[in-house]
Write an enzyme that holds these catalytic residues in place. Structure first.
Site, PDB file in Angstrom:
ATOM      1  N   LYS A  70     -30.009  18.326 -14.418  1.00  0.00           N
ATOM      2  CA  LYS A  70     -29.590  16.917 -14.507  1.00  0.00           C
ATOM      3  C   LYS A  70     -30.813  16.005 -14.441  1.00  0.00           C
ATOM      4  O   LYS A  70     -30.910  15.010 -15.161  1.00  0.00           O
ATOM      5  CB  LYS A  70     -28.600  16.581 -13.378  1.00  0.00           C
ATOM      6  CG  LYS A  70     -27.203  17.136 -13.618  1.00  0.00           C
ATOM      7  CD  LYS A  70     -26.298  17.068 -12.394  1.00  0.00           C
ATOM      8  CE  LYS A  70     -24.983  17.783 -12.684  1.00  0.00           C
ATOM      9  NZ  LYS A  70     -24.102  17.928 -11.520  1.00  0.00           N
TER      10      LYS A  70
ATOM     11  N   GLN B 259     -23.570  16.370  -5.467  1.00  0.00           N
ATOM     12  CA  GLN B 259     -23.272  17.688  -6.033  1.00  0.00           C
ATOM     13  C   GLN B 259     -22.295  18.452  -5.136  1.00  0.00           C
ATOM     14  O   GLN B 259     -22.491  18.537  -3.924  1.00  0.00           O
ATOM     15  CB  GLN B 259     -24.587  18.471  -6.212  1.00  0.00           C
ATOM     16  CG  GLN B 259     -24.436  19.786  -6.950  1.00  0.00           C
ATOM     17  CD  GLN B 259     -24.045  19.642  -8.415  1.00  0.00           C
ATOM     18  OE1 GLN B 259     -24.379  18.662  -9.077  1.00  0.00           O
ATOM     19  NE2 GLN B 259     -23.328  20.605  -8.937  1.00  0.00           N
TER      20      GLN B 259
ATOM     21  N   ASP C 180     -19.151  10.547 -11.609  1.00  0.00           N
ATOM     22  CA  ASP C 180     -18.348  11.768 -11.729  1.00  0.00           C
ATOM     23  C   ASP C 180     -16.883  11.449 -12.015  1.00  0.00           C
ATOM     24  O   ASP C 180     -16.135  12.315 -12.437  1.00  0.00           O
ATOM     25  CB  ASP C 180     -18.380  12.538 -10.394  1.00  0.00           C
ATOM     26  CG  ASP C 180     -19.458  13.603 -10.336  1.00  0.00           C
ATOM     27  OD1 ASP C 180     -19.719  14.240 -11.369  1.00  0.00           O
ATOM     28  OD2 ASP C 180     -20.019  13.806  -9.240  1.00  0.00           O
TER      29      ASP C 180
END
Ligand code: GUN
Length: 285
Positions: free
Chosen positions: A53, A97, A120
């Site tokens: 990422k 995460q 997200d």
């Protein structure tokens, strides 16, 4: 039949090319998008995802910051860090995460993220907005799969889609996106009876169960579209999906490879979500 390849790497590269131009334009006006990624602990797959990422953000020109915290980080400390990122005007997107270590309440952490920075789309507010088709962003992996379906030019409307897996991250939002595209959607999970027969009916199969190579060619209808979200590193070092690629590609019409399928698309959509969150926060549309 030998299935055609759905090349996630090439599609992701195209998305990132478009984003690079947008980001350059924004940076020229002092509006460079910023992404903060928080990783707690040292779970190897999470470390690998976070590194990738970071690389993608650099490639696109997004100002990225990765905060790596030890496994034993207290929940209160993590919440304090997220609060700091919520207040930081340089940060447009926050990604924590998952999975988090067991002593941390995942829901509590997700709910602490400013919904406007939730790239997200995991915050309950955004999940609700998505449910009614009205969210700024959509979870990265299902959106990546949906874009792949759009790109191959096969109509989804009226087709039978089977989603294997019911997670909040992939299965549930994937089913919703397919429904929004007017597919007839079935969600299968570990308690589903006669799984093989159900999958066999599907024109579109999205596998997100986390069981390596479980879906073999004999589960599939001839010519179907197979999107493989699974990513497991086997003891011999091979990276495989939830679909047994070789047997499935003899039956399916289209198939995503692992690696090089859904993974790069997930990250490209994360970059897109970050740019979109930045634009929304600045009132640019
Ligand atoms: N862990 C596995 N997939 C994801 C994802 O899309 N977002 C976050 N935050 N964690 C993940």
């Amino acid at each position: 039949m030998t299935a055609k390849l759905i090349d996630g790497r090439a599609m992701a590269a195209e998305i990132k090319e478009g984003l690079k131009k947008k980001v350059l334009e924004m940076s020229g006006k002092g509006q460079n998008p910023g992404l903060a990624v928080v990783l707690v602990g040292s779970y190897p797959p999470s470390q690998a995802y976070v590194n990738m990422k970071e690389r993608d953000a650099q490639e696109v020109g997004i100002a990225s910051r990765t905060i790596r915290l030890p496994e034993e980080t207290a929940q209160e400390e993590l919440l304090g860090i997220i609060d700091g990122l919520n207040q930081d005007p340089q940060v447009d997107g926050i990604l924590v995460q998952l999975p988090l270590p067991r002593h941390i309440d995942e829901e509590r952490v997700i709910e602490s993220i400013d919904p406007a920075k939730d790239v997200d789309c995991f915050h309950p507010y955004n999940v609700g907005r998505m449910m009614i088709g009205d969210s700024v962003v959509v979870p990265c992996t299902p959106m990546g799969c949906a874009v792949m379906l759009d790109n191959i030019g096969e109509p989804v409307e009226g087709k039978r889609a089977v989603v294997l897996g019911r997670s909040n991250i992939v299965g549930k939002p994937m089913a919703l996106l397919l429904l929004q595209k007017n597919a007839t959607v079935t969600i299968c999970h570990s308690r589903t009876r006669d799984l093989k027969q159900v999958v066999k009916e599907a024109d579109i199969v999205v596998a997100a169960i986390g069981v390596p190579e479980m879906i073999t060619g004999d589960y599939l209808k001839s010519g179907c579209i197979v999107i493989d979200v699974g990513q497991t590193k086997l003891p011999d070092g091979r990276m495989v999906g939830d679909v047994h690629y070789q047997s499935a590609s003899e039956v399916a019409g289209w198939i995503t490879p692992v690696p090089g399928g859904v993974g790069p698309m997930t990250r490209a959509i994360l970059m897109r979500n970050t740019v979109e969150a930045a634009q929304a926060r600045r009132g640019i549309r």
